[in-house]
Design an enzyme around this catalytic site. Structure first.
Site, PDB file in Angstrom:
ATOM      1  N   GLY A  19      38.005  32.949  22.202  1.00 42.53           N
ATOM      2  CA  GLY A  19      38.603  31.626  22.089  1.00 42.53           C
ATOM      3  C   GLY A  19      40.085  31.615  21.787  1.00 42.53           C
ATOM      4  N   ASN A  21      42.516  31.296  23.902  1.00 39.09           N
ATOM      5  CA  ASN A  21      43.142  30.185  24.642  1.00 39.09           C
ATOM      6  C   ASN A  21      42.866  28.852  23.951  1.00 39.09           C
ATOM      7  OD1 ASN A  21      44.561  30.935  27.287  1.00 39.09           O
ATOM      8  ND2 ASN A  21      42.762  32.249  27.318  1.00 39.09           N
ATOM      9  N   MET A 102      32.084  31.693  30.677  1.00 37.24           N
ATOM     10  CA  MET A 102      31.640  32.723  31.611  1.00 37.24           C
ATOM     11  C   MET A 102      30.409  32.336  32.435  1.00 37.24           C
ATOM     12  SD  MET A 102      34.019  34.808  31.274  1.00 37.24           S
ATOM     13  CE  MET A 102      33.399  36.106  32.308  1.00 37.24           C
ATOM     14  N   LEU A 105      29.141  26.865  36.942  1.00 34.05           N
ATOM     15  CA  LEU A 105      28.619  25.502  36.801  1.00 34.05           C
ATOM     16  C   LEU A 105      28.224  24.947  38.161  1.00 34.05           C
ATOM     17  CD1 LEU A 105      31.384  24.444  34.287  1.00 34.05           C
ATOM     18  CD2 LEU A 105      28.945  24.721  33.741  1.00 34.05           C
ATOM     19  N   ASN A 119      40.267  25.088  34.536  1.00 34.44           N
ATOM     20  CA  ASN A 119      39.904  26.459  34.186  1.00 34.44           C
ATOM     21  C   ASN A 119      41.175  27.304  34.151  1.00 34.44           C
ATOM     22  OD1 ASN A 119      38.272  28.792  33.737  1.00 34.44           O
ATOM     23  ND2 ASN A 119      38.458  29.319  35.904  1.00 34.44           N
ATOM     24  N   HIS A 121      42.115  31.255  34.924  1.00 35.65           N
ATOM     25  CA  HIS A 121      41.513  32.432  35.536  1.00 35.65           C
ATOM     26  C   HIS A 121      42.510  33.579  35.487  1.00 35.65           C
ATOM     27  CE1 HIS A 121      38.892  34.722  38.112  1.00 35.65           C
ATOM     28  NE2 HIS A 121      39.944  35.039  38.839  1.00 35.65           N
ATOM     29  N   SER A 148      46.159  32.049  36.391  1.00 35.69           N
ATOM     30  CA  SER A 148      46.312  30.767  37.075  1.00 35.69           C
ATOM     31  C   SER A 148      45.501  29.694  36.346  1.00 35.69           C
ATOM     32  CB  SER A 148      45.762  30.849  38.512  1.00 35.69           C
ATOM     33  OG  SER A 148      46.302  31.954  39.217  1.00 35.69           O
ATOM     34  N   THR A 153      36.549  23.043  40.982  1.00 30.90           N
ATOM     35  CA  THR A 153      35.773  22.417  42.053  1.00 30.90           C
ATOM     36  C   THR A 153      34.476  23.228  42.172  1.00 30.90           C
ATOM     37  OG1 THR A 153      36.858  23.792  43.705  1.00 30.90           O
ATOM     38  CG2 THR A 153      37.845  21.622  43.297  1.00 30.90           C
ATOM     39  N   GLU A 155      33.245  25.227  44.305  1.00 30.50           N
ATOM     40  CA  GLU A 155      33.399  26.615  44.742  1.00 30.50           C
ATOM     41  C   GLU A 155      34.182  27.402  43.700  1.00 30.50           C
ATOM     42  OE1 GLU A 155      35.275  29.260  48.370  1.00 30.50           O
ATOM     43  OE2 GLU A 155      35.324  27.085  48.512  1.00 30.50           O
ATOM     44  N   LEU A 156      33.647  28.541  43.305  1.00 33.71           N
ATOM     45  CA  LEU A 156      34.167  29.319  42.178  1.00 33.71           C
ATOM     46  C   LEU A 156      35.637  29.699  42.348  1.00 33.71           C
ATOM     47  CD1 LEU A 156      32.999  30.497  39.585  1.00 33.71           C
ATOM     48  CD2 LEU A 156      32.623  32.618  40.828  1.00 33.71           C
ATOM     49  N   ASP A 157      36.438  29.326  41.369  1.00 41.37           N
ATOM     50  CA  ASP A 157      37.853  29.718  41.299  1.00 41.37           C
ATOM     51  C   ASP A 157      38.629  29.342  42.565  1.00 41.37           C
ATOM     52  OD1 ASP A 157      37.535  30.824  38.750  1.00 41.37           O
ATOM     53  OD2 ASP A 157      36.890  32.741  39.553  1.00 41.37           O
ATOM     54  N   GLU A 186      48.735  33.590  29.382  1.00 38.74           N
ATOM     55  CA  GLU A 186      47.718  32.520  29.430  1.00 38.74           C
ATOM     56  C   GLU A 186      47.978  31.505  28.316  1.00 38.74           C
ATOM     57  OE1 GLU A 186      43.655  33.774  29.491  1.00 38.74           O
ATOM     58  OE2 GLU A 186      43.966  35.206  31.104  1.00 38.74           O
TER      59      GLU A 186
HETATM   60  N1  NHR Z   1      32.098  26.643  37.978  1.00 39.11           N
HETATM   61  C1  NHR Z   1      32.491  26.116  39.128  1.00 39.11           C
HETATM   62  N2  NHR Z   1      31.612  25.342  39.786  1.00 39.11           N
HETATM   63  N3  NHR Z   1      33.709  26.335  39.679  1.00 39.11           N
HETATM   64  C2  NHR Z   1      34.588  27.134  39.036  1.00 39.11           C
HETATM   65  O1  NHR Z   1      35.788  27.329  39.566  1.00 39.11           O
HETATM   66  C3  NHR Z   1      34.229  27.736  37.806  1.00 39.11           C
HETATM   67  C4  NHR Z   1      32.948  27.470  37.306  1.00 39.11           C
HETATM   68  C5  NHR Z   1      32.518  28.041  36.103  1.00 39.11           C
HETATM   69  C6  NHR Z   1      33.330  28.930  35.429  1.00 39.11           C
HETATM   70  C7  NHR Z   1      35.405  30.287  35.257  1.00 39.11           C
HETATM   71  C8  NHR Z   1      35.375  31.565  36.113  1.00 39.11           C
HETATM   72  C9  NHR Z   1      36.603  32.402  36.017  1.00 39.11           C
HETATM   73  O2  NHR Z   1      37.697  31.900  35.727  1.00 39.11           O
HETATM   74  C10 NHR Z   1      34.599  29.237  35.939  1.00 39.11           C
HETATM   75  C11 NHR Z   1      35.063  28.618  37.113  1.00 39.11           C
HETATM   76  C12 NHR Z   1      31.972  33.003  35.303  1.00 39.11           C
HETATM   77  C13 NHR Z   1      31.669  33.726  36.435  1.00 39.11           C
HETATM   78  C14 NHR Z   1      30.352  34.442  36.586  1.00 39.11           C
HETATM   79  O3  NHR Z   1      30.102  35.046  37.612  1.00 39.11           O
HETATM   80  C15 NHR Z   1      32.605  33.744  37.451  1.00 39.11           C
HETATM   81  C16 NHR Z   1      33.802  33.043  37.325  1.00 39.11           C
HETATM   82  C17 NHR Z   1      34.097  32.319  36.174  1.00 39.11           C
HETATM   83  C18 NHR Z   1      33.168  32.305  35.155  1.00 39.11           C
HETATM   84  N4  NHR Z   1      29.465  34.370  35.580  1.00 39.11           N
HETATM   85  C19 NHR Z   1      28.130  34.972  35.601  1.00 39.11           C
HETATM   86  C20 NHR Z   1      27.084  33.915  36.006  1.00 39.11           C
HETATM   87  O4  NHR Z   1      26.066  34.333  36.577  1.00 39.11           O
HETATM   88  C21 NHR Z   1      27.736  35.474  34.247  1.00 39.11           C
HETATM   89  C22 NHR Z   1      28.645  36.543  33.725  1.00 39.11           C
HETATM   90  C23 NHR Z   1      28.362  36.857  32.282  1.00 39.11           C
HETATM   91  O5  NHR Z   1      27.443  36.270  31.697  1.00 39.11           O
HETATM   92  O6  NHR Z   1      29.110  37.680  31.742  1.00 39.11           O
HETATM   93  O7  NHR Z   1      27.252  32.728  35.704  1.00 39.11           O
HETATM   94  O8  NHR Z   1      36.552  33.600  36.332  1.00 39.11           O
HETATM   95  C1  GAR Z   2      40.791  34.852  29.394  1.00 37.91           C
HETATM   96  O1  GAR Z   2      41.528  35.969  29.807  1.00 37.91           O
HETATM   97  C2  GAR Z   2      40.393  34.024  30.588  1.00 37.91           C
HETATM   98  O2  GAR Z   2      41.362  34.006  31.597  1.00 37.91           O
HETATM   99  C3  GAR Z   2      39.163  34.754  31.023  1.00 37.91           C
HETATM  100  O3  GAR Z   2      38.502  35.116  29.838  1.00 37.91           O
HETATM  101  C4  GAR Z   2      39.454  35.304  28.799  1.00 37.91           C
HETATM  102  C5  GAR Z   2      39.027  34.490  27.613  1.00 37.91           C
HETATM  103  O4  GAR Z   2      39.817  34.798  26.509  1.00 37.91           O
HETATM  104  N1  GAR Z   2      38.312  33.938  31.826  1.00 37.91           N
HETATM  105  C6  GAR Z   2      37.452  34.452  32.663  1.00 37.91           C
HETATM  106  O5  GAR Z   2      37.393  35.638  32.918  1.00 37.91           O
HETATM  107  C7  GAR Z   2      36.517  33.458  33.271  1.00 37.91           C
HETATM  108  N2  GAR Z   2      35.584  34.148  34.046  1.00 37.91           N
HETATM  109  P1  GAR Z   2      39.758  33.911  25.205  1.00 37.91           P
HETATM  110  O6  GAR Z   2      38.292  33.689  24.868  1.00 37.91           O
HETATM  111  O7  GAR Z   2      40.426  34.727  24.163  1.00 37.91           O
HETATM  112  O8  GAR Z   2      40.469  32.633  25.495  1.00 37.91           O
END
Ligand code: NHR
Ligand code: GAR
Length: 225
Positions: A19, A21, A102, A105, A119, A121, A148, A153, A155-157, A186
């Site tokens: 946490g 950020n 993590m 959604l 978000n 990233h 970034s 939206t 679609e992821l990231d 960040e």
């Molecule tokens: N949801 C949507 N619909 N769109 C995005 O752009 C999202 C999102 C949810 C989270 C953060 C994202 C990142 O910045 C984020 C963006 C989790 C995963 C993942 O694969 C990927 C990207 C991000 C967050 N998570 C696994 C899962 O099955 C679990 C991984 C774990 O538990 O450690 O959900 O990178």
């Molecule tokens: C940050 O580096 C963020 O960009 C990344 O997790 C870290 C969280 O740090 N996010 C992802 O990788 C999302 N998949 P924090 O808990 O210290 O803010």
């Protein structure tokens, strides 16, 4: 509109980890950089140690353990997301901030907050969406890496990036050293983007970000001054 008189933006922060950020955003609210306040901090796992740090600051926190929605049939995503939504909406949050959250959604969840969910990233999107970004940048031999902030939206990231910060990749870098360098920036760019929203400078207009009255076609680049 007299933006200076607008009520402080109500912010919900979702975390899975330390946490840091979230803490940077809390500091920016306290200093007045962001005209807003954090109304709830939600963690999805016991390992979200940032929840304790948020409590120490006197912030309202909630643990909504994703594990509790795991059963023989798998993960009850709809149940988990309904609990998240209930907590966010009960807090009166106007903006949802994913800060190291993590869990992917669903489209339904994201649509409920269209234009009100951000978000951060750890990559220079569109490079390296998904996980393990630092290791992938190192393995590719990139000279530059970064972070970034983007609207979320379905679609992821892939939502429109708003602000990016670049850092050099240095000889001898490891995942730890590189991720520490990225983390430091960040903590500068996330409060900055949220301050734009709180000042009503940044809006979501029919699927596109608008900053200071003009469509933002690509991310702004952060610089120290
Ligand atoms: N949801 C949507 N619909 N769109 C995005 O752009 C999202 C999102 C949810 C989270 C953060 C994202 C990142 O910045 C984020 C963006 C989790 C995963 C993942 O694969 C990927 C990207 C991000 C967050 N998570 C696994 C899962 O099955 C679990 C991984 C774990 O538990 O450690 O959900 O990178
Ligand atoms: C940050 O580096 C963020 O960009 C990344 O997790 C870290 C969280 O740090 N996010 C992802 O990788 C999302 N998949 P924090 O808990 O210290 O803010």
């Amino acid at each position: 509109m007299n933006t200076a008189a607008a009520a402080p933006l109500r912010i919900a922060v979702l975390i899975s980890g330390r946490g840091t950020n979230m803490l940077a955003i809390a500091r920016a609210c306290a200093s007045g950089q962001i005209s807003g306040r954090i109304v709830t901090v939600i963690g999805d796992r016991v390992g979200a140690t940032g929840l304790a740090a948020a409590q120490d600051l006197g912030l309202a926190t909630k643990l909504i353990e994703a594990r509790a929605w795991r059963n023989e049939a798998g993960f009850d995503r709809a149940g988990f997301e309904a609990a998240l939504r209930e907590q966010i909406d009960a807090s009166g949050a106007e903006l949802v901030v994913l800060a190291g959250f993590m869990r992917v959604l669903s489209a339904g969840f994201v649509h409920h907050y269209t234009g009100r969910i951000l978000n951060i990233h750890p990559s220079l999107l569109p490079a390296y969406p998904g996980l393990d970004t630092h290791a992938r940048a190192l393995a590719a031999g990139d000279r530059e890496h970064g972070a970034s902030v983007h609207y979320v939206t379905p679609e992821l990231d892939a939502g429109p990036p708003l602000l990016q910060a670049r850092v050099p990749v240095l000889p001898g870098d490891t995942v730890d050293s590189l991720s520490a360098r990225v983390h430091a920036v960040e903590h500068r760019i996330y409060p900055e983007v949220i301050s734009w929203i709180a000042a009503r400078r940044l809006h979501w207009c029919g699927g596109r970000p608008q900053l200071d009255g003009a469509t933002l076609d690509g991310p702004r680049q952060w610089s120290e001054d």
